[in-house]
Design an enzyme around this catalytic site. Structure first.
Site, PDB file in Angstrom:
ATOM      1  N   THR A  29       0.855  -1.192   0.000  1.00  4.92           N
ATOM      2  CA  THR A  29       0.000   0.000   0.000  1.00  4.92           C
ATOM      3  C   THR A  29       0.889   1.240   0.000  1.00  4.92           C
ATOM      4  O   THR A  29       2.071   1.157  -0.341  1.00  4.92           O
ATOM      5  CB  THR A  29      -1.005  -0.043   1.176  1.00  4.92           C
ATOM      6  N   ASN A  30       0.336   2.390   0.342  1.00  2.92           N
ATOM      7  CA  ASN A  30       1.118   3.632   0.342  1.00  2.92           C
ATOM      8  C   ASN A  30       0.729   4.491   1.531  1.00  2.92           C
ATOM      9  O   ASN A  30      -0.126   4.108   2.332  1.00  2.92           O
ATOM     10  CB  ASN A  30       0.930   4.364  -0.995  1.00  2.92           C
ATOM     11  N   ASP A  31       1.319   5.668   1.617  1.00  2.46           N
ATOM     12  CA  ASP A  31       1.180   6.517   2.809  1.00  2.46           C
ATOM     13  C   ASP A  31      -0.070   7.392   2.829  1.00  2.46           C
ATOM     14  O   ASP A  31      -0.218   8.215   3.724  1.00  2.46           O
ATOM     15  CB  ASP A  31       2.398   7.447   2.921  1.00  2.46           C
TER      16      ASP A  31
END
Ligand code: C5P
Length: 231
Positions: A29-31
């Site tokens: 995933t990402n931030d």
């Protein structure tokens, strides 16, 4: 502009990061915190819109008075957005969609071995681009609906990349932010954005709360929707 300028309008907002599964317990995933998209959804709700928030990974509490559609992957987000396009007056894509997903998703937890492991990634569909193409294919007066706003999180040459995205993805406005700036981007309660339209610079905003940014974006969207309306 009345107190409920978006009354009767269907607004679709995407927020958060997508989750791309490797196996049942692991993912990429990402931030993205989802805060910008949630602020937009709440602001649109308060302007009287019927709001659907298509939401990936986020820690934000679901807002009252907003239809929340939880999704995991980019493929799920694409489906949730595309099936709502014909009803939508305005689509705002604040989600951070993963550019790639694992080529295969293991059905059971992958076992550790002494070997090194290579994860093959395949590109995800670009949802914003597909929305632009969907609208173009529909053609005619309907080609102006929904009004489409994309986001561009950049670290270099913000204006150049934003304008390039606006053209390539055929959207009406691009909200660009330099995610390396203090008080902007992922996780922050404030943001510093510049909005571009087909005429170039639409509005350069100072550091503001994400809610205040949301209000300015909706002001621009309302002006755009009004000028797009076939007479
Ligand atoms: O990743 P990129 O900088 O191209 O993202 C810009 C815009 O495109 C954002 O609004 C994002 O939500 C959207 N996007 C998308 N599908 C992707 C990648 C990005 O809709 N696969």
């Amino acid at each position: 502009v009345g107190p409920k300028p978006l009354a009767g309008k269907n607004v679709v907002v995407t927020a958060g990061g997508t989750v791309e599964r490797i196996d049942p317990v692991r993912y990429i995933t990402n931030d993205s915190s989802g805060k910008m998209g949630f602020a937009i959804a709440e602001a649109a709700r308060d302007r009287g819109a019927s709001v659907t928030l298509v939401c990936g990974k986020t820690d934000e509490a679901p807002p009252h008075g907003v239809r929340v559609v939880k999704v995991d992957s980019a493929l799920e987000m694409r489906e949730a957005v595309m099936e709502r396009l014909s009803e939508a007056d305005l689509v705002i894509k604040a989600a951070a969609v993963a550019d790639y997903r694992p080529a295969r998703q293991a059905a059971s937890k992958m076992k550790k071995t002494a070997e090194s492991l290579t994860l093959e990634l395949v590109p995800n569909p670009d949802i914003l681009l597909e929305i632009g193409e969907w609208r173009e294919v529909r053609g005619g007066a309907a080609a102006t609906k929904p009004f489409v706003i994309g986001f561009a999180a950049e670290t270099t040459d913000v204006e150049k990349h934003a304008l390039d995205k606006l053209k390539r993805k055929k959207c009406d406005l691009i909200v660009a932010n330099d995610v390396t700036a203090e008080g902007a981007g992922f996780g922050s309660d404030t943001n510093i954005v510049t909005v571009y339209g087909s005429q170039g610079l639409a509005e350069k905003l100072p550091r503001m709360s994400k809610r205040a940014v949301a209000e300015r974006i909706l002001d621009l969207a309302q002006a755009g929707i009004a000028s797009n309306r076939p007479s």
